[in-house]
Scaffold this motif. Structure first.
Motif, short mmCIF file in Angstrom:
data_model
loop_
_atom_site.label_atom_id
_atom_site.label_comp_id
_atom_site.label_asym_id
_atom_site.label_seq_id
_atom_site.Cartn_x
_atom_site.Cartn_y
_atom_site.Cartn_z
N PRO A 1 0.82 -1.22 0.00
CA PRO A 1 0.00 0.00 0.00
C PRO A 1 0.85 1.27 0.00
O PRO A 1 0.45 2.28 -0.58
CB PRO A 1 -0.84 -0.12 1.27
CG PRO A 1 -0.13 -1.11 2.12
CD PRO A 1 0.55 -2.04 1.20
N LEU A 2 2.01 1.22 0.64
CA LEU A 2 2.88 2.41 0.62
C LEU A 2 3.38 2.68 -0.78
O LEU A 2 3.48 3.86 -1.20
CB LEU A 2 4.06 2.20 1.58
CG LEU A 2 3.73 2.25 3.08
CD1 LEU A 2 4.95 1.93 3.90
CD2 LEU A 2 3.20 3.64 3.45
N SER A 3 3.67 1.64 -1.52
CA SER A 3 4.12 1.83 -2.91
C SER A 3 3.00 2.43 -3.76
O SER A 3 3.23 3.32 -4.60
CB SER A 3 4.56 0.49 -3.51
OG SER A 3 5.66 -0.03 -2.79
N ARG A 4 1.75 1.97 -3.51
CA ARG A 4 0.63 2.53 -4.27
C ARG A 4 0.36 3.98 -3.88
O ARG A 4 0.01 4.81 -4.72
CB ARG A 4 -0.62 1.66 -4.05
CG ARG A 4 -0.52 0.29 -4.72
CD ARG A 4 -1.85 -0.44 -4.71
NE ARG A 4 -2.20 -0.90 -3.38
CZ ARG A 4 -1.89 -2.09 -2.90
NH1 ARG A 4 -1.20 -2.95 -3.64
NH2 ARG A 4 -2.26 -2.44 -1.68
N LEU A 5 0.54 4.26 -2.60
CA LEU A 5 0.40 5.67 -2.17
C LEU A 5 1.47 6.54 -2.84
O LEU A 5 1.19 7.67 -3.29
CB LEU A 5 0.53 5.77 -0.64
CG LEU A 5 -0.70 5.40 0.18
CD1 LEU A 5 -0.35 5.39 1.66
CD2 LEU A 5 -1.84 6.40 -0.08
N GLN A 6 2.69 6.02 -2.87
CA GLN A 6 3.77 6.77 -3.50
C GLN A 6 3.50 6.97 -4.99
O GLN A 6 3.76 8.05 -5.55
CB GLN A 6 5.09 6.03 -3.30
CG GLN A 6 6.33 6.82 -3.74
CD GLN A 6 7.61 6.08 -3.41
OE1 GLN A 6 7.59 4.91 -3.09
NE2 GLN A 6 8.73 6.77 -3.52
N ALA A 7 2.93 5.95 -5.65
CA ALA A 7 2.60 6.08 -7.07
C ALA A 7 1.50 7.12 -7.27
O ALA A 7 1.56 7.92 -8.23
CB ALA A 7 2.17 4.73 -7.62
N ALA A 8 0.50 7.12 -6.38
CA ALA A 8 -0.58 8.10 -6.49
C ALA A 8 -0.06 9.51 -6.31
O ALA A 8 -0.47 10.45 -7.02
CB ALA A 8 -1.66 7.80 -5.46
N GLY B 1 2.95 10.51 -7.04
CA GLY B 1 3.68 10.84 -8.27
C GLY B 1 2.74 11.26 -9.39
O GLY B 1 3.03 12.19 -10.15
N VAL B 2 1.59 10.54 -9.50
CA VAL B 2 0.61 10.92 -10.54
C VAL B 2 0.08 12.32 -10.28
O VAL B 2 -0.10 13.12 -11.21
CB VAL B 2 -0.53 9.88 -10.58
CG1 VAL B 2 -1.66 10.37 -11.50
CG2 VAL B 2 -0.01 8.53 -11.08
N LEU B 3 -0.22 12.62 -9.01
CA LEU B 3 -0.72 13.96 -8.68
C LEU B 3 0.30 15.04 -9.01
O LEU B 3 -0.06 16.13 -9.49
CB LEU B 3 -1.07 14.04 -7.18
CG LEU B 3 -2.43 13.46 -6.78
CD1 LEU B 3 -2.61 13.56 -5.27
CD2 LEU B 3 -3.56 14.22 -7.48
N GLN B 4 1.55 14.75 -8.76
CA GLN B 4 2.58 15.75 -9.07
C GLN B 4 2.68 16.00 -10.57
O GLN B 4 2.92 17.13 -11.01
CB GLN B 4 3.93 15.27 -8.52
CG GLN B 4 4.01 15.30 -7.00
CD GLN B 4 5.31 14.71 -6.48
OE1 GLN B 4 6.01 14.01 -7.22
NE2 GLN B 4 5.63 14.99 -5.21
N GLN B 5 2.44 14.99 -11.38
CA GLN B 5 2.53 15.15 -12.83
C GLN B 5 1.22 15.65 -13.44
O GLN B 5 1.23 16.33 -14.45
CB GLN B 5 2.90 13.80 -13.47
CG GLN B 5 4.30 13.31 -13.06
CD GLN B 5 4.62 11.95 -13.65
OE1 GLN B 5 3.84 11.41 -14.43
NE2 GLN B 5 5.77 11.39 -13.28
N ASN B 6 0.09 15.28 -12.80
CA ASN B 6 -1.21 15.66 -13.38
C ASN B 6 -2.15 16.06 -12.24
O ASN B 6 -2.98 15.26 -11.78
CB ASN B 6 -1.78 14.47 -14.16
CG ASN B 6 -2.99 14.87 -14.99
OD1 ASN B 6 -3.42 16.03 -14.98
ND2 ASN B 6 -3.54 13.90 -15.71
N PRO B 7 -2.09 17.28 -11.77
CA PRO B 7 -2.92 17.73 -10.65
C PRO B 7 -4.41 17.66 -10.91
O PRO B 7 -5.20 17.64 -9.96
CB PRO B 7 -2.46 19.18 -10.43
CG PRO B 7 -1.10 19.25 -11.04
CD PRO B 7 -1.14 18.33 -12.21
N VAL B 8 -4.84 17.61 -12.17
CA VAL B 8 -6.27 17.61 -12.45
C VAL B 8 -6.93 16.31 -11.98
O VAL B 8 -8.15 16.25 -11.86
CB VAL B 8 -6.52 17.82 -13.96
CG1 VAL B 8 -5.99 19.17 -14.40
CG2 VAL B 8 -5.87 16.70 -14.77
N ARG B 9 -6.14 15.26 -11.72
CA ARG B 9 -6.69 13.98 -11.27
C ARG B 9 -6.72 13.89 -9.73
O ARG B 9 -6.71 12.82 -9.16
CB ARG B 9 -5.86 12.82 -11.82
CG ARG B 9 -5.80 12.79 -13.35
CD ARG B 9 -5.07 11.58 -13.85
NE ARG B 9 -5.73 10.33 -13.40
CZ ARG B 9 -5.23 9.12 -13.61
NH1 ARG B 9 -4.05 8.99 -14.23
NH2 ARG B 9 -5.88 8.05 -13.19
#
Length: 430
Positions: A217-224, A226-234
């Motif tokens: 779950p920590l890896s998935r949180l870290q991935a999420a 990262g996605v927010l940092q690249q695409n804040p609209v999500r």
């Protein structure tokens, strides 16, 4: 340990040697005068007989008599010498071991050849058996010391190895086929070492499993993130996903803490309440039946109508719910999960059966260990802590849990809960 060996040897040998010395002293003091008297009479009788034979039958007959005495095993060296004319015999004073005889006008002197035996010569023949007994006592003391001290050395070696953390050391086979208390102690030490080794391996595996479960779950949180940092609209979608992972982490930590409290020897007692366990069981069955509708699984209950016991409601609820939900997950589609109960010896026995693939016989105990799931499971569901918590909760109440494969297929899990029992202190996690 060598000091103990020599102390043991010295004490045993001195005890034996002292006993032998006392017996030897008693034998010397009370038997020597009698033996000397007998020996003196024997010599005097021989000389008297020889003198009479010489006087009556001559020198040749005397020589034959001395030879006959020697053939009996008694070596009495009688010497015969000429001592002048017959008149001289009357002038001599006879000594204790000297005799005179007159034959053919000659005076003959008969005596025992050689000097009188010394004290050492008299004592030595009797001392030889006692000296041999002393040597035998030393050998016996040495053997006894080795027999008793060698196993103690092995025990010391085993304990020292345990203290160094060498849990794979075993010593029972080195002691041999002994069946005494020391051998039993060595076997107990081996059992202790094996148990400690098992617990150490289980602890290492537990740490590995916990880190693995936390990492996902920590890896998935870290991935999420990262996605927010690249695409804040999500943001909305990622926040929802992050919330699920946080809930998963919270659930995992909660189950680990519960398991740790149940496994701790010094854990405080959970609060108890007087509850009707059948009402609690029916509530779980109703909720599980609603959940199983998506796969066409029905949950059926059959058994006693009431069973009041003093238990911790939260622990028992989780124990029963874990087993029933586990059965729903692993039973086949459009099948039934059967929950039955009965009362035996003031204990409630709840049995949960499913129509799944079952569990290999070698894994029936392993599924109750933390983070363990059957090898027949193709997709991992949960954390593998449910059945471990079930067994620990039942054992904390003085009961237990076990699993077995059904002849018709599927798994049967049985939980036993006493009416009221003193909580049992549990050992560390398996």
């Amino acid at each position: 340990m060598h000091r103990l060996f020599w102390k043991f040897f010295t004490v045993v040998w001195l005890a034996m040697a002292g006993s032998i010395a006392i017996l030897f002293a008693i034998s010397t003091l009370f038997q020597s005068p009698f033996e000397e008297e007998v020996a003196g009479r024997e010599l005097s009788l021989t000389l008297e007989t020889a003198a009479q034979v010489l006087q009556s039958d001559g020198l040749e007959a005397t020589a034959r008599l001395v030879a006959a005495v020697r053939r009996t095993g008694r070596d009495i060296p009688v010497t015969v010498t000429t001592d002048g004319p017959a008149i001289d015999c009357a002038e001599q004073n006879e000594e204790a071991l000297v005799r005179t005889a007159v034959r053919d006008g000659e005076c003959y002197r008969l005596e025992i050849a050689g000097a009188a035996p010394s004290m050492m010569a008299k004592t030595w023949p009797r001392a030889v058996p006692w000296l041999a007994a002393l040597l035998a006592a030393a050998a016996a003391a040495y053997w006894l010391a080795r027999y008793f001290i060698t196993p103690v050395e092995q025990l010391r070696y085993g304990l020292r190895s345990l203290a160094r953390g060498e849990l794979d050391v075993r010593i029972a086979h080195k002691i041999g086929a002994k069946r005494d208390e020391i051998a039993s102690l060595a076997h107990d030490l081996d059992i202790t070492a094996a148990r400690l080794q098992e617990l150490q391996m289980a602890q290492q595996q537990l740490f590995h499993d916990i880190s693995h479960e936390l990492r996902s779950p920590l890896s998935r949180l870290q991935a999420a993130i990262g996605v927010l940092q690249q695409n804040p609209v999500r943001l909305a979608v990622m926040i929802e996903r992050m919330s699920r992972e946080v809930e998963r982490l919270d659930e995992l930590v909660g189950e680990i803490l519960t398991l740790a409290r149940l496994s701790d020897r010094d854990t405080p007692r959970f609060e108890r309440q007087t509850l009707d366990l059948v009402d609690l069981l029916r509530e779980i069955v109703d909720d599980a039946g609603f959940e199983g509708q998506a796969r066409g699984v029905t949950v059926q209950y059959e058994g006693v109508d009431t069973f009041v016991a003093s238990v911790n409601g939260e622990l028992i609820y989780r124990a029963l719910e874990n087993v029933i939900r586990n059965a729903i997950t692993h039973t086949g589609p459009s099948t039934a999960v059967r929950v039955t109960s009965k009362v035996l010896d003031r204990k409630l026995i709840v049995t949960v059966e499913d129509d799944g693939e079952g569990v290999p016989e070698t894994e029936l105990e392993a599924i109750f260990k933390p983070f363990s799931q059957s090898s027949t499971v193709t997709t991992r569901s949960g954390f593998g802590l449910g059945l471990a918590i079930t067994r620990r909760a039942a054992e904390w109440h003085g009961g237990g849990a076990k699993a077995e494969n059904r002849p018709a297929g599927g798994l049967s899990v049985q939980i036993t809960i006493p009416t009221c029992a003193v909580p049992r202190k549990l050992v560390a996690a398996n």
